[in-house]
Design an enzyme around this catalytic site. Structure first.
Site, PDB file in Angstrom:
ATOM      1  N   SER A  22       0.807  -1.216   0.000  1.00 12.43           N
ATOM      2  CA  SER A  22       0.000   0.000   0.000  1.00 12.43           C
ATOM      3  C   SER A  22       0.841   1.268   0.000  1.00 12.43           C
ATOM      4  O   SER A  22       1.826   1.387   0.715  1.00 12.43           O
ATOM      5  CB  SER A  22      -0.903  -0.004   1.215  1.00 12.43           C
ATOM      6  N   GLY A  51      -3.580   4.111   0.644  1.00 18.98           N
ATOM      7  CA  GLY A  51      -4.608   4.244   1.675  1.00 18.98           C
ATOM      8  C   GLY A  51      -5.748   5.173   1.266  1.00 18.98           C
ATOM      9  O   GLY A  51      -5.508   6.242   0.722  1.00 18.98           O
ATOM     10  N   ASN A  74       9.178   8.215   5.326  1.00 17.40           N
ATOM     11  CA  ASN A  74       8.129   8.976   4.653  1.00 17.40           C
ATOM     12  C   ASN A  74       7.093   9.489   5.632  1.00 17.40           C
ATOM     13  O   ASN A  74       6.833   8.886   6.673  1.00 17.40           O
ATOM     14  CB  ASN A  74       7.473   8.143   3.543  1.00 17.40           C
ATOM     15  N   CYS A 138      -0.830   2.986  10.453  1.00 15.70           N
ATOM     16  CA  CYS A 138      -0.176   4.151   9.877  1.00 15.70           C
ATOM     17  C   CYS A 138       0.242   5.112  10.980  1.00 15.70           C
ATOM     18  O   CYS A 138      -0.592   5.626  11.700  1.00 15.70           O
ATOM     19  CB  CYS A 138      -1.098   4.856   8.903  1.00 15.70           C
ATOM     20  N   ASN A 202       4.014  -2.667   8.627  1.00 12.43           N
ATOM     21  CA  ASN A 202       3.967  -1.297   8.139  1.00 12.43           C
ATOM     22  C   ASN A 202       5.304  -0.645   8.475  1.00 12.43           C
ATOM     23  O   ASN A 202       6.222  -1.306   8.967  1.00 12.43           O
ATOM     24  CB  ASN A 202       2.803  -0.552   8.792  1.00 12.43           C
ATOM     25  N   GLY A 227      12.097   0.048   3.471  1.00 13.15           N
ATOM     26  CA  GLY A 227      13.237  -0.288   2.627  1.00 13.15           C
ATOM     27  C   GLY A 227      14.074  -1.404   3.232  1.00 13.15           C
ATOM     28  O   GLY A 227      13.757  -1.917   4.313  1.00 13.15           O
TER      29      GLY A 227
HETATM   30  C1  LIG Z   1       5.573   6.408   0.446  1.00 11.79           C
HETATM   31  C2  LIG Z   1       4.905   5.323   1.248  1.00 11.79           C
HETATM   32  C3  LIG Z   1       3.530   5.389   1.466  1.00 11.79           C
HETATM   33  C4  LIG Z   1       2.885   4.404   2.210  1.00 11.79           C
HETATM   34  N1  LIG Z   1       1.538   4.483   2.378  1.00 11.79           N
HETATM   35  C5  LIG Z   1       0.891   3.509   3.075  1.00 11.79           C
HETATM   36  C6  LIG Z   1      -0.518   3.521   3.234  1.00 11.79           C
HETATM   37  O1  LIG Z   1      -1.198   4.425   2.715  1.00 11.79           O
HETATM   38  N2  LIG Z   1      -1.107   2.535   3.945  1.00 11.79           N
HETATM   39  C7  LIG Z   1      -0.378   1.498   4.482  1.00 11.79           C
HETATM   40  O2  LIG Z   1      -0.964   0.618   5.097  1.00 11.79           O
HETATM   41  N3  LIG Z   1       0.952   1.463   4.330  1.00 11.79           N
HETATM   42  C8  LIG Z   1       1.611   2.422   3.649  1.00 11.79           C
HETATM   43  N4  LIG Z   1       2.996   2.350   3.490  1.00 11.79           N
HETATM   44  C9  LIG Z   1       3.737   1.234   4.058  1.00 11.79           C
HETATM   45  C10 LIG Z   1       4.064   0.169   3.004  1.00 11.79           C
HETATM   46  O3  LIG Z   1       2.886  -0.396   2.466  1.00 11.79           O
HETATM   47  C11 LIG Z   1       4.926  -0.957   3.568  1.00 11.79           C
HETATM   48  O4  LIG Z   1       4.232  -1.577   4.606  1.00 11.79           O
HETATM   49  C12 LIG Z   1       6.246  -0.473   4.080  1.00 11.79           C
HETATM   50  O5  LIG Z   1       6.764   0.506   3.237  1.00 11.79           O
HETATM   51  C13 LIG Z   1       7.281  -1.582   4.246  1.00 11.79           C
HETATM   52  O6  LIG Z   1       7.563  -2.231   3.038  1.00 11.79           O
HETATM   53  P1  LIG Z   1       8.794  -1.862   2.073  1.00 11.79           P
HETATM   54  O7  LIG Z   1      10.018  -1.868   2.901  1.00 11.79           O
HETATM   55  O8  LIG Z   1       8.795  -2.914   1.009  1.00 11.79           O
HETATM   56  O9  LIG Z   1       8.496  -0.514   1.519  1.00 11.79           O
HETATM   57  C14 LIG Z   1       3.638   3.340   2.759  1.00 11.79           C
HETATM   58  C15 LIG Z   1       5.024   3.287   2.537  1.00 11.79           C
HETATM   59  C16 LIG Z   1       5.663   4.249   1.787  1.00 11.79           C
HETATM   60  C17 LIG Z   1       7.139   4.171   1.559  1.00 11.79           C
END
Ligand SMILES: Cc1cc2nc3c(=O)[nH]c(=O)nc-3n(C[C@H](O)[C@H](O)[C@H](O)COP(=O)(O)O)c2cc1C
Ligand SMILES: Cc1cc2nc3c(=O)[nH]c(=O)nc-3n(C[C@H](O)[C@H](O)[C@H](O)COP(=O)(O)OP(=O)(O)OC[C@H]3O[C@@H](n4cnc5c(N)ncnc54)[C@H](O)[C@@H]3O)c2cc1C
Ligand code: FES
Lengths: 320, 524
Positions: A22, A51, A74, A138, A202, A227
């Protein structure tokens, strides 16, 4: 289609265990901008939207993203157009992806979560939506937000409320926050509330300070860390939930592993820890070919080992 | 269309609407390709080519205006024939652009195919167009005649603007990376060549990985990178006890593009009526330049300074909204102005390149710190400049693109600079912001229809916005915001805009970087 890649999240059959995560892949038609659009969609089991909330939100002040060592912080602040416009403008476009759509939902209170999910059920006249992912985690919304994700009672209430409003229209996934003392407690609460699946993790709460200006860099001061740097945390939390929550272990409540995935080794780690599917977020900003690369590598791996994803889930627990 | 001859004839007749308007005369028609009784145009001119056996045998028809011979052929005449003709025209023209070969393809797919860089040796320095492009133009000029011609024909209303400019990852190789100005200016010009064609329009941008072989986190991750980490970390970072290495790609605008078989200064010679040239396309660019400023403590821009010839990297491109300058040809614009401050001039130079290609009158208002900020050692350019000669960034390139040093370029130095150093420019302003001479210029040219594009510090763009609003000049800015993804999914790059009285956070990578300045909330 390859027979070893599909997985099931409750009633939802995913042709591959790879999902967008997401907030990192848009919520409308952004993938169409890419030349490899078709290859990306062929590699995905489902699309998880950014979201969505009941009302429009402009999001947080800038800067909203800051790069840190091996990851980013972020604080977008859930900028979105509100659920009504989302259905009018974005869902018709999303449907053209022709893969299952999971809507990530955000709200500030239990009743608002209920209202939001009922709105979605009403607005979804064409059965475009396959699942809802409840974002109780979140960390950017000042109200609720972090408090939800850390309070087992609230999480259970939210899940029960959403479940009661939408019944079996959607597969309900609860997305857990890592900003808690014991994630298995929260996971159990979501299971008790009736969630169909869990997703984790998250972002981790964090901040960065500008050493010249001597002040926080993000407009919102604090943000969420994602990341490669968070992968060990995610893998650990999936491992713990699989180990300690019986419904996860017997896979009646499957886990979607998220956090720091960049290549197929990372996907395998999550699967061995107990995840049935995986979400890829931040890496997508670095490499727009990440989904097809992982898809191909997983396929090769399974062909070589003559295994299926489904029977690799939780393997790490057997080998201790 | 029943057969080839009637297609050719129709095509000729439609094109003739445009040629007729532009007073371009037909000198020769290869009769065996047409239904001669239905041809609308008459032979009404003579060129030195209409006796040339090779041209006559291989082309479809020849037309000319005062300066140029246009040798037309059809894409379906066969590659051998077209190749022969292309090479021949190239050889007799001797880079003077007095003889131009134009190939008309049936549709935009065939047109796109011909523009791929691997076709550079086949089609040499040809120009390409498509039947649909010609139809659109003809329709614009003379609907009645067009309708009459197309009366019985189907399927000609397919859109021309079928740009295949979807973003993808491209491998690039560095050609050179030259410092500009002195140590304090911290500006570099980076040239690279791409594995395949990148069809990038002015105003669009690229995201570049600033560490070589940066796919470090993917499966291509090689331990080699780890051991050489300390080497690949820029000096400045080492000095700072290595803050970190870059993780995300960085956004940059394009400064210039170069097309195979086209000289760097070909626009000085190319002079085709804008309505004709706006339906013509050339081979896609393969070589690109960006100009970047190294930020103090900037991780990515410091990494860029370490790149040298032969280093391989990855870019994601093209990104950003398509702003089709060809559409501007329709408007009766007297002048297009670019107003740039510092490194913000860079992407505007590429805009000028396209405007000059389209033969649109352009004025450049350029603001730099001081004279030294312009100077670099040019060790590459072929032709008139020898290796290691001093070149002036922006100024020399704008001149290359056909702007006149005496009347089209207005240069402002923020710091006082010895006027003697610049002897070949008429309009030099000392101790001025670029907006000051600009204000003066538009005040004196109120009567003209002007479009303005500006890029640079926000305060400068805001000032340009205010000035242009005062004179009702249509004004655009190239916005710059922190980006993470470049493809509209992260919502990092937002800029406050006002639409229908409502405030929005618009994503610059999707709705920009070119944004009409009146849409921006400048009070943010
Ligand atoms: C720019 C950005 C926006 C995100 N927006 C949401 C969101 O709206 N709702 C949500 O549940 N997680 C959100 N996340 C979390 C990601 O879905 C994910 O859980 C988190 O980034 C960890 O995974 P990754 O390391 O592969 O990015 C967001 C992450 C990033 C970087
Ligand atoms: C569409 C677009 C076109 C651009 N074109 C040019 C150009 O032609 N020449 C040029 O010199 N610069 C250009 N920039 C600005 C350039 O991207 C930044 O200067 C550069 O990213 C700074 O990187 P850094 O790693 O050195 O800085 P750091 O401070 O280490 O960067 C940290 C993060 O912040 C971002 N960031 C920092 N400063 C800026 C800034 N001023 N604008 C945008 N992002 C920033 C970086 O991209 C990175 O993600 C452009 C920016 C955009 C958005
Ligand atoms: S850079 Fe990610 S949305 Fe624009």
């Amino acid at each position: 289609m390859n027979k070893s890649l599909p997985v099931k999240i409750k009633n939802l059959v995913l042709k591959t265990p790879l999902l967008t995560s997401s907030g990192t892949s848009g919520s409308r038609d952004e993938i169409n901008l890419l030349q490899n659009r078709d290859r990306i969609l062929a590699s995905l089991g489902a699309f998880v939207t950014k979201g969505v909330s009941l009302n429009k939100s402009l999001g947080n002040k800038e800067p909203r993203i800051v790069e840190v060592r091996s990851g980013i912080l972020n604080s977008i602040g859930l900028q979105n157009k509100g659920v009504k416009v989302f259905f009018e403008e974005d869902v018709p476009e999303l449907q053209k992806y022709e893969i299952p759509i999971i809507v990530n939902i955000s709200a500030g209170s239990v009743s608002e979560f209920g209202q939001l999910s009922e709105r979605i059920k009403d607005l979804d006249k064409n059965n475009a939506i396959s699942g809802l992912e409840i974002n109780v985690s979140c960390p950017n919304i000042k109200k609720g937000g972090a408090a939800f994700g850390a309070d087992p009672l609230l999480v259970e209430q939210v899940v029960r409320e959403v479940k009661s409003r939408v019944q079996d229209s959607f597969c309900i996934i609860t997305k857990l926050s890592p900003n808690v003392t014991d994630i298995t407690q929260i996971g159990k609460a979501a299971v008790n509330g009736g969630t169909d699946a869990l997703s984790m993790i998250n972002t981790l709460r964090g901040m960065a300070i500008d050493t010249d200006k001597r002040k926080p860099i993000l407009g919102n001061q604090i943000g969420g860390l994602s990341g490669p740097c968070i992968k060990p945390v995610g893998v650990y939390m999936v491992y713990e939930c699989f180990r300690k929550i019986p419904e996860c272990r017997n896979r009646s409540v499957p886990i979607i592993g998220i956090g720091g995935i960049s290549n197929y080794y990372d996907v395998l780690e999550y699967i061995f820890a107990g995840a049935t599917a995986t979400g890829i977020g931040t890496q997508w900003f670095i490499n727009t070919a990440v989904f097809e690369e992982i898809y191909k590598d997983l396929n090769d791996y399974l062909n070589k080992t003559h295994e299926t994803i489904e029977n690799l889930v939780g393997k790490a627990h057997e080998n201790i | 269309m029943t057969n080839e001859k009637s297609y050719n004839t129709l095509c000729f007749n439609v094109l003739n609407i445009l040629l007729g308007k532009l007073d371009i005369q037909i000198c020769y028609i290869n009769r065996r390709l047409f239904n001669t009784v239905s041809l609308a145009g008459n032979l009404n001119g003579h060129s030195d080519l209409d006796k040339d056996q090779i041209v006559m045998a291989n082309c479809a028809f020849i037309a000319k205006n005062k300066k140029t011979n246009f040798i037309f052929s059809f894409g379906h005449q066969g590659v051998d024939r077209l190749q022969k003709l292309s090479h021949y025209v190239f050889s007799i023209d001797d880079n003077k652009f007095k003889n131009i070969h134009i190939i008309i393809f049936k549709d935009s797919d065939a047109l796109d195919e011909a523009r791929q860089i691997n076709k550079a040796s086949t089609y040499k320095r040809s120009f390409f167009t498509s039947f649909y492009a010609i139809c659109e133009k003809a329709l614009e000029i003379d609907r009645k005649t067009y309708d009459k011609l197309l009366d019985n024909e189907q399927g000609c209303n397919k859109s021309l603007h079928n740009y295949k400019s979807l973003a993808s990852l491209h491998k690039i190789e560095i050609i050179d990376n030259i410092p500009v100005g002195n140590k304090d200016h911290k500006i570099y010009k980076l040239a690279f060549i791409s594995d395949d064609a990148v069809d990038i329009l002015p105003g669009q941008f690229i995201m570049i990985s600033t560490l070589k072989e940066q796919k470090a986190m993917s499966k291509y991750y090689k331990p080699k990178i780890l051991t050489s980490l300390s080497e690949s970390v820029p000096d400045i970072l080492n000095n700072l006890q290595t803050r970190q290495i870059s993780f995300l790609k960085r956004p940059f605008g394009i400064y210039r593009t170069y097309h195979e078989n086209f000289d760097h200064d070909y626009l000085l010679k190319l002079n085709i009526e804008k309505e004709l040239v706006s339906v013509l396309y050339i081979i896609k660019a393969r070589k690109f330049e960006i100009v970047y400023k190294v930020l103090e403590n900037g991780i990515g821009t410091n990494e860029l300074t370490r790149l040298t010839e032969g280093d391989k990297l990855e870019i994601l491109a093209p990104l950003g909204k398509i702003f089709d300058l060809r559409e501007l040809v329709k408007e009766d614009i007297d002048e297009i102005h670019i107003v740039g401050g510092g490194v913000g001039i860079a992407p505007l130079v590429y805009l000028v390149q396209m405007l000059r290609y389209l033969n649109i009158k352009t004025k450049a208002f350029v603001g730099v710190e001081d004279y030294d900020a312009l100077i670099y050692k040019n060790n590459r350019v072929k032709g008139h400049k020898g290796p290691g000669t001093d070149s002036k960034i922006y100024i020399d390139d704008l001149t290359d693109l056909g702007l006149s040093r005496s009347s089209d370029i207005f240069l402002s130095f923020l710091c006082n600079t010895d006027r003697e150093q610049i002897t070949d420019l008429n309009n030099v302003f000392n101790g001025n912001l670029v907006t000051e001479p600009y204000a003066e210029y538009i005040k004196q040219h109120k009567h003209l229809k002007i479009y303005t594009f500006s890029c640079g510090p926000v305060s400068m763009m805001k000032k340009v916005h205010e000035l242009t609003a005062q004179y009702n000049i249509k004004s655009y800015v190239l916005m710059e915001k922190r980006m993470a993804c470049g493809i509209g999914v992260c919502f990092s790059c937002v800029c406050k805009t006002i639409k229908n009285g409502e405030t929005h956070n618009s994503r610059v990578c999707i709705e920009g970087p070119i944004i009409e300045s009146k849409q921006i909330d400048w009070n943010e």
